[in-house]
Scaffold this motif. Structure first.
Motif, PDB file in Angstrom:
ATOM      1  N   GLU A  25      36.159  50.003  73.032  1.00  0.00           N
ATOM      2  CA  GLU A  25      34.811  49.479  72.811  1.00  0.00           C
ATOM      3  C   GLU A  25      34.134  50.117  71.591  1.00  0.00           C
ATOM      4  OE1 GLU A  25      34.523  52.733  75.983  1.00  0.00           O
ATOM      5  OE2 GLU A  25      35.862  51.059  75.485  1.00  0.00           O
ATOM      6  N   ARG A  26      34.729  51.190  71.027  1.00  0.00           N
ATOM      7  CA  ARG A  26      34.181  51.797  69.802  1.00  0.00           C
ATOM      8  C   ARG A  26      35.256  51.868  68.716  1.00  0.00           C
ATOM      9  NH1 ARG A  26      32.701  57.150  71.093  1.00  0.00           N
ATOM     10  NH2 ARG A  26      33.213  56.957  73.295  1.00  0.00           N
ATOM     11  N   ASN A  29      31.316  41.299  62.406  1.00  0.00           N
ATOM     12  CA  ASN A  29      30.003  41.266  63.055  1.00  0.00           C
ATOM     13  C   ASN A  29      29.693  42.585  63.750  1.00  0.00           C
ATOM     14  OD1 ASN A  29      29.590  38.660  62.177  1.00  0.00           O
ATOM     15  ND2 ASN A  29      30.145  37.694  64.123  1.00  0.00           N
ATOM     16  N   THR A  30      30.693  43.139  64.418  1.00  0.00           N
ATOM     17  CA  THR A  30      30.496  44.423  65.103  1.00  0.00           C
ATOM     18  C   THR A  30      30.183  45.526  64.103  1.00  0.00           C
ATOM     19  OG1 THR A  30      31.973  43.791  66.908  1.00  0.00           O
ATOM     20  CG2 THR A  30      31.562  46.143  66.613  1.00  0.00           C
ATOM     21  N   TRP A  77      32.129  55.922  66.181  1.00  0.00           N
ATOM     22  CA  TRP A  77      32.927  54.709  66.029  1.00  0.00           C
ATOM     23  C   TRP A  77      34.081  54.958  65.073  1.00  0.00           C
ATOM     24  CZ3 TRP A  77      32.022  49.549  67.775  1.00  0.00           C
ATOM     25  CH2 TRP A  77      30.920  49.414  68.623  1.00  0.00           C
ATOM     26  N   GLU A 105      26.529  47.597  63.889  1.00  0.00           N
ATOM     27  CA  GLU A 105      26.413  49.051  63.990  1.00  0.00           C
ATOM     28  C   GLU A 105      25.851  49.651  62.706  1.00  0.00           C
ATOM     29  OE1 GLU A 105      26.773  50.770  66.785  1.00  0.00           O
ATOM     30  OE2 GLU A 105      27.116  48.801  67.694  1.00  0.00           O
ATOM     31  N   ILE A 135      37.034  49.436  65.765  1.00  0.00           N
ATOM     32  CA  ILE A 135      37.008  48.198  64.994  1.00  0.00           C
ATOM     33  C   ILE A 135      38.293  48.124  64.177  1.00  0.00           C
ATOM     34  CG2 ILE A 135      35.778  46.825  63.269  1.00  0.00           C
ATOM     35  CD1 ILE A 135      33.251  48.449  63.986  1.00  0.00           C
TER      36      ILE A 135
END
Length: 254
Positions: free
Chosen positions: A120-121, A180-181, A102, A185, A123
């Motif tokens: 999708e990975r 939140n993401t 990530w 993780e 942030i």
């Protein structure tokens, strides 16, 4: 430093879940001046004598949108006129080689996306520059480049409200979805955390490093100077991401 690169490369090769945290130093190699705060563009005060944190703040966008947009436009032009560099590209390649890698970035320039990091990975904890949207009616406006050279503040074609980019201005909250993401993780744990071009002064940067170390994971940093976490990480590689990240990547099997 070669031995630090070798040891870090070996640790990343062994790791499955990796978190790469990037700051303004990564984009400095693309010609973006570094700055601790928003997007890595400014230092000191504006022409008006204001701290840049005040000019690029949520209250300023509300109270004097023309002034705020004067500096948002400069920020936008700097981002659009620069390109991702070998550091961004190496990070994207690391994500390709490691499907559970990530990227957490403080930068709003979009260079990680443009270099190929999977959305999708990725942030983007401070948001991004596009698409603009209307603060009054929510209408999206895709014409970022055109708006940067137009009247300030740019207005919504539907209702006439002031447009803004989906970035986190000073005195605004971080985006809930991104936070939140990150913590979802983080709860799963990381085998390795790599800091690249960040001064590491925010809790959401410090916590992943401390948690990963406490759990027995590997931590390292790439930075030309000392940071708040230099005494904490296992390995330090002194230099530019542009130079070091491709060398790190060479130690990871294809």
């Amino acid at each position: 430093m070669d031995s630090a690169i070798e040891r870090t490369g070996a640790a990343l090769a062994r790791a499955e879940r990796i978190l790469v945290i990037t700051g303004a130093g990564v984009s400095a190699d693309s010609g973006m001046p570094t700055y601790r705060g928003l997007g890595g563009l400014y230092n000191g005060r504006t022409e008006e004598g204001l701290p840049i944190e005040a000019a690029l703040s949520g209250p300023m966008l509300r109270d004097n949108p023309a002034l705020c947009w004067k500096y948002l436009a400069e920020l936008g032009k700097a981002c659009l006129n620069a390109q991702p560099n070998a550091g961004h590209e190496a990070i994207a390649e690391l994500q390709r080689l490691k499907p559970e890698c990530w990227v957490l970035t403080q930068n709003i320039d979009g260079f990680h996306r443009r270099a190929g990091s999977p959305v999708e990975r990725l942030i983007e904890i401070h948001g991004e520059l596009a698409p603009l949207y209307c603060q009054s009616c929510g209408q999206e406006d895709a014409g970022l480049a055109e708006r940067l050279d137009g009247p300030r503040p740019p207005k919504c074609v539907r209702c006439g409200g002031v447009l803004r980019p989906p970035v986190v201005l000073f005195e605004e909250m971080l985006p809930e979805a991104a936070i939140n993401t990150l913590y979802a993780e983080l709860r799963k744990g990381f085998d390795a955390v790599l800091l690249v071009g960040t001064t590491a002064s925010f809790p959401y940067i410090i916590e992943p490093v401390m948690r990963t170390r406490a759990a027995g994971g590997f931590t390292a940093e790439v930075n030309p100077g000392l940071t708040d976490l230099s005494s904490v990480v296992e390995e330090r590689m002194v230099g530019r991401a542009l130079d070091i990240m491709p060398r790190l990547l060479s130690h990871i099997p294809r």
